[in-house]
Design a protein around this motif. Structure first.
Motif, PDB file in Angstrom:
ATOM      1  N   VAL A  17       0.846  -1.201   0.000  1.00 11.19           N
ATOM      2  CA  VAL A  17       0.000   0.000   0.000  1.00 11.19           C
ATOM      3  C   VAL A  17       0.880   1.249   0.000  1.00 11.19           C
ATOM      4  N   VAL A  27      -5.713   3.929  -2.925  1.00 15.70           N
ATOM      5  CA  VAL A  27      -5.843   2.545  -2.444  1.00 15.70           C
ATOM      6  C   VAL A  27      -7.064   2.381  -1.548  1.00 15.70           C
ATOM      7  N   PRO A  52      -5.027   5.344   3.562  1.00 14.66           N
ATOM      8  CA  PRO A  52      -5.831   4.541   2.637  1.00 14.66           C
ATOM      9  C   PRO A  52      -7.204   4.268   3.235  1.00 14.66           C
TER      10      PRO A  52
END
Ligand code: NAD
Ligand code: WQD
Length: 343
Positions: A17, A27, A52
């Motif tokens: 990520v 993401v 994220p």
């Protein structure tokens, strides 16, 4: 462009990520937190300045998974890390492993199909090769009967993905990881094994920090230069970067066929004693270890032939063993310090 990362709060997922966000991707993570912690998204934010999105649910839940894809039908690529991964536990709980690892895969592929999503990256493992007849092992080596239900879920998953790719508009890449170790240089994310670690490196760092009394080296009578078993250890950051490359390859239409398989290793094997020596050198700690008998099911030696990945992906693992051990040690120290503050 939006990428779905299943298992994105886990060890390899969280590092991926970070690399995705640093490469400009948006993401969204799905994780049921069965082997990770939701706070990881704050650590990812501390590294990349972007938090994220995290949806917490179990991918074995078909309805929730299909509903997720309905809400996110603009996903450019899916990286599927979510799985149970403890080899020994899989022998004791095979049905849990087959259900979790296979059903979640089928649900994700179904959700993608229902919404016309095309690009799928899967976490496979060098465990599919067993003890190869020829070293280094290349992607065309025959697969050996799996040593554990866990290993079998990886072989079955590759077959499921291959068949689904042939039958639908899916494009897939399976990445066969060798032995991922180490942590992000910030020491904000790393590997967090629950309970007693099975894997070598977390056991080394936990012994050095005083949580475990002694490391057992499983066997010194293998047919290797120093008698201990040999593996291809790869820095988790090198591994994470390969996922970004794989996703970009799919999105840019650079694949040579609809289902591709790549080894992710360094091409260099190290023995258990060499790993210990590297740890002692970079940490300045003397490790308490003894030589014991072999661990059942262990392979004597395996390392990757990464030449196909290097040539096709334009990717190469660049971090050496000392750097891997240094980052693992820094992570262990930082994590235990934080843990102490909490108590
Ligand atoms: P990990 O346990 O740290 O991460 C997996 C994540 O998936 C965890 O956060 C867990 O909570 C989540 N998860 C599991 N089942 C789920 C489900 N049903 N629904 C939603 N989330 C679920 O493991 P890792 O080391 O990061 O491994 C990632 C992937 O790479 C796994 O597929 C693993 O089999 C594979 N792999 C790992 C290694 C290794 O040595 N770490 C080697 C080869 C392959
Ligand atoms: C490495 C070496 C041990 C612990 C496992 C899975 C495999 C893959 C990666 C996911 C071996 C030795 C270990 C200890 C030791 N995961 N060792 N003392 O066995 O290569 O692979 O993780 O797909 O599927 O099987 O990794 O880190 O457990 O062991 O001497 O306390 O260290 O015997 O030679 P392994 P590992």
């Amino acid at each position: 462009m939006k990428i779905l990362v299943t298992g994105g709060t886990g060890y390899i997922g969280s590092h991926t990520v970070v690399e995705l966000q640093e490469s400009g991707f948006e993401v969204v993570i799905i994780d049921n937190l069965s082997n990770s912690n939701a706070e990881i998204v704050n650590s990812i934010e501390a590294i990349t300045a972007t938090k994220p999105q995290l949806e917490i649910f179990d991918l074995v839940d078909r309805e929730k998974t299909l509903n997720f894809f309905k809400r996110h039908n603009d996903i450019a690529g899916v990286i599927h890390f979510a799985a149970l991964k403890a080899v020994g536990e899989s022998v004791e709980k095979p049905l849990e492993y087959y259900r979790n690892n296979i059903e979640s895969l089928i649900n994700v592929l179904d959700g993608m199909r229902a919404n016309g999503l095309e690009n799928f990256v899967f976490s496979s493992s060098c465990t599919v090769y067993g003890q190869p007849d020829v070293l280094p092992v290349s992607e065309s080596a025959p697969l050996k009967k799996a040593e554990s239900p866990y290993g079998n879920t990886k072989q079955i998953s590759e077959d499921v993905i291959c068949d689904a790719t042939n039958a639908t508009g899916l494009r897939s890449i399976a990445l066969r990881y060798f032995n991922p170790i180490g942590a992000h240089e910030s020491a904000l994310i790393g590997e967090l094994p629950l309970g007693v670690p099975n894997n070598l490196v977390p056991f080394i760092t936990q012994t050095a920090i005083g949580i475990r009394e002694q490391l057992s080296v499983y066997g010194d009578n293998y047919n290797t230069p120093d008698g201990t078993a040999i593996r291809d250890y790869i820095h988790v950051i090198d591994l994470a970067k390969a996922h970004v490359v794989a996703v970009e390859r799919m999105i840019k239409g650079k694949m040579k066929k609809e289902f591709e398989i790549f080894n992710l290793g360094t091409g260099k094997g190290y023995s258990v004693l060499e790993v210990i020596k590297s740890f002692e050198k970079v940490s300045g700690e003397k490790l308490n270890y003894i030589i014991t008998g072999r661990r059942e099911g262990d392979i004597e030696q395996v390392w990757a032939d990464p030449s196909y990945s290097n040539a096709e992906l334009g990717w190469k693992a660049v971090k050496g063993l000392d750097e891997m051990m240094q980052s693992a040690w820094k992570w262990e120290q930082a994590y235990r310090e934080k843990d102490k503050d909490k108590r």
